[in-house]
Write an enzyme that holds these catalytic residues in place. Structure first.
Site, PDB file in Angstrom:
ATOM      1  N   ALA A  64       0.870  -1.184   0.000  1.00  0.00           N
ATOM      2  CA  ALA A  64       0.000   0.000   0.000  1.00  0.00           C
ATOM      3  C   ALA A  64       0.907   1.235   0.000  1.00  0.00           C
ATOM      4  CB  ALA A  64      -0.967   0.010   1.183  1.00  0.00           C
ATOM      5  N   LEU A  65       1.822   1.224  -0.957  1.00  0.00           N
ATOM      6  CA  LEU A  65       2.919   2.203  -0.963  1.00  0.00           C
ATOM      7  C   LEU A  65       2.411   3.620  -1.213  1.00  0.00           C
ATOM      8  CD1 LEU A  65       5.647   0.210  -2.963  1.00  0.00           C
ATOM      9  CD2 LEU A  65       5.181   0.228  -0.490  1.00  0.00           C
ATOM     10  N   HIS A  66       3.040   4.570  -0.516  1.00  0.00           N
ATOM     11  CA  HIS A  66       2.714   5.993  -0.653  1.00  0.00           C
ATOM     12  C   HIS A  66       4.025   6.783  -0.743  1.00  0.00           C
ATOM     13  CE1 HIS A  66       3.793   6.077   3.557  1.00  0.00           C
ATOM     14  NE2 HIS A  66       2.798   5.283   3.884  1.00  0.00           N
ATOM     15  N   HIS A 111       6.953   5.734   1.544  1.00  0.00           N
ATOM     16  CA  HIS A 111       7.726   4.590   1.044  1.00  0.00           C
ATOM     17  C   HIS A 111       8.606   5.017  -0.132  1.00  0.00           C
ATOM     18  CE1 HIS A 111       3.987   2.483   2.656  1.00  0.00           C
ATOM     19  NE2 HIS A 111       4.943   1.905   3.342  1.00  0.00           N
TER      20      HIS A 111
HETATM   21  P1  AMP Z   1       4.965  -0.039   6.395  1.00  0.00           P
HETATM   22  O1  AMP Z   1       4.678  -0.441   4.989  1.00  0.00           O
HETATM   23  O2  AMP Z   1       3.913   0.798   7.021  1.00  0.00           O
HETATM   24  O3  AMP Z   1       5.413  -1.192   7.255  1.00  0.00           O
HETATM   25  O4  AMP Z   1       6.228   0.914   6.307  1.00  0.00           O
HETATM   26  C1  AMP Z   1       7.388   0.515   5.624  1.00  0.00           C
HETATM   27  C2  AMP Z   1       8.466   1.531   5.876  1.00  0.00           C
HETATM   28  O5  AMP Z   1       8.021   2.807   5.410  1.00  0.00           O
HETATM   29  C3  AMP Z   1       8.786   1.695   7.368  1.00  0.00           C
HETATM   30  O6  AMP Z   1      10.187   1.828   7.519  1.00  0.00           O
HETATM   31  C4  AMP Z   1       8.077   2.963   7.719  1.00  0.00           C
HETATM   32  O7  AMP Z   1       8.672   3.656   8.795  1.00  0.00           O
HETATM   33  C5  AMP Z   1       8.216   3.751   6.430  1.00  0.00           C
HETATM   34  N1  AMP Z   1       7.217   4.809   6.380  1.00  0.00           N
HETATM   35  C6  AMP Z   1       5.882   4.677   6.597  1.00  0.00           C
HETATM   36  N2  AMP Z   1       5.277   5.880   6.552  1.00  0.00           N
HETATM   37  C7  AMP Z   1       6.251   6.783   6.316  1.00  0.00           C
HETATM   38  C8  AMP Z   1       6.260   8.210   6.166  1.00  0.00           C
HETATM   39  N3  AMP Z   1       5.152   8.929   6.265  1.00  0.00           N
HETATM   40  N4  AMP Z   1       7.438   8.821   5.925  1.00  0.00           N
HETATM   41  C9  AMP Z   1       8.586   8.084   5.830  1.00  0.00           C
HETATM   42  N5  AMP Z   1       8.639   6.734   5.961  1.00  0.00           N
HETATM   43  C10 AMP Z   1       7.490   6.104   6.198  1.00  0.00           C
END
Ligand code: AMP
Length: 281
Positions: free
Chosen positions: A33-35, A38
């Site tokens: 669910a990349l944004h 990511h």
């Molecule tokens: P997730 O897919 O939520 O497990 O996140 C994967 C990686 O993306 C983790 O290292 C998170 O800390 C990073 N991440 C999530 N949201 C953000 C954001 N708003 N800004 C920077 N890194 C993020």
């Protein structure tokens, strides 16, 4: 960009990169669910490393029994497009069985850190995170792995784990990416209704208030926590989980808010649990 499905394929890719001896290997672990948050990690990896692997795995062991595992957003096609556009060389998207064979009995626990902040509110969460990241690190044999400051307690757990296990992968921490109004980007923001989306701004507002007090030389963590809680009190629809000023290495409460102190908040907007933080200057 190639899509890899098995640990063996990821290991083979990594060893082939290593044999070519052309430069460092970077890893960006995600749950998909990349944004744009990511994307910033992938770009950082791309800038620092010759080879970049993005991993996409909704890790069941980091979800509690009543959490959102089954409804966690899954947007595979869009994730592939985003990862490729940011320069990923491979996307590792394994099945649950590939990462957790049915008879797997091995887990990684970072004692003393795993049960603080989010680990306290979500028992077993960091055990799941530490276990899956260990498996990814062992498979990818990366030189560096890129994580967001957004999950600051996770960073503490993974830094300690990497050091304790001498895993040899450097942990690189990237800044929090926010929407224009201050809300930290999160895959879980997709759950928010329009009114909850507005309520969710309380988290970043509380952190701004704390940063402003610190800029005026307020160093008493109790005063900072009271100020942050006042912001939450002004938005009763938001339920606070924790407000904490801690040492970023140990996650233990600080007596004085020195530069480098982690000021972290977690709260629910509706049923969606959100986290945010700032590193005090
Ligand atoms: P997730 O897919 O939520 O497990 O996140 C994967 C990686 O993306 C983790 O290292 C998170 O800390 C990073 N991440 C999530 N949201 C953000 C954001 N708003 N800004 C920077 N890194 C993020």
């Amino acid at each position: 960009m190639r899509i890899l499905r098995t640990v063996e394929e990821l290991r083979h890719w990594s060893r082939t990169c290593r044999c070519a001896a052309t430069g460092p290997i970077g890893l960006v672990p995600t749950m998909g669910a990349l944004h744009a948050g990511h994307a910033s990690l992938i770009r950082a990896a791309r800038a620092a490393c010759r080879h970049v692997a993005v991993t996409l795995f909704v890790n069941p062991t980091q979800f509690g029994p009543n959490e959102d595992l089954s409804r966690y957003p899954r947007t595979f096609e869009a994730d592939c497009a985003l990862a490729e556009s940011q320069g990923a060389d491979v996307l590792f998207a394994p099945t649950v069985e590939e990462i957790y064979p049915a008879d797997a009995r091995t887990f990684v626990e970072v004692e003393g850190l795993s049960d603080r902040l989010d680990g306290k509110s979500r028992p077993g969460h960091f055990r799941g995170v530490a276990t899956v990241v260990t498996k990814l690190f062992i498979a990818a044999e990366a030189d560096a792995a890129f994580f967001g400051q957004k999950d600051a307690a996770q960073v503490s757990v993974l830094r300690r784990m990497t050091r304790d296990l001498r895993l040899g992968t450097e942990i690189v921490v990237c800044p929090i990416v926010r929407d224009a109004d201050g809300l930290a980007l999160s895959s879980r923001n997709a759950y928010l209704s329009p009114s909850e989306r507005i309520q969710a701004l309380t988290l970043s507002r509380a952190l701004h208030r704390v940063e402003a007090l610190v800029a005026q030389d307020e160093r008493n963590p109790a005063t900072l926590i009271v100020a942050a809680r006042e912001e939450f009190a002004a938005e009763p629809a938001v339920r606070v989980d924790y407000v904490a000023a801690v040492n970023w290495d140990t996650l233990e409460p600080v007596e004085t808010a020195v530069p480098g102190t982690l000021f972290a908040v977690a709260a629910y907007a509706g049923s969606t649990r959100l986290i945010d933080n700032t590193i005090l200057r």
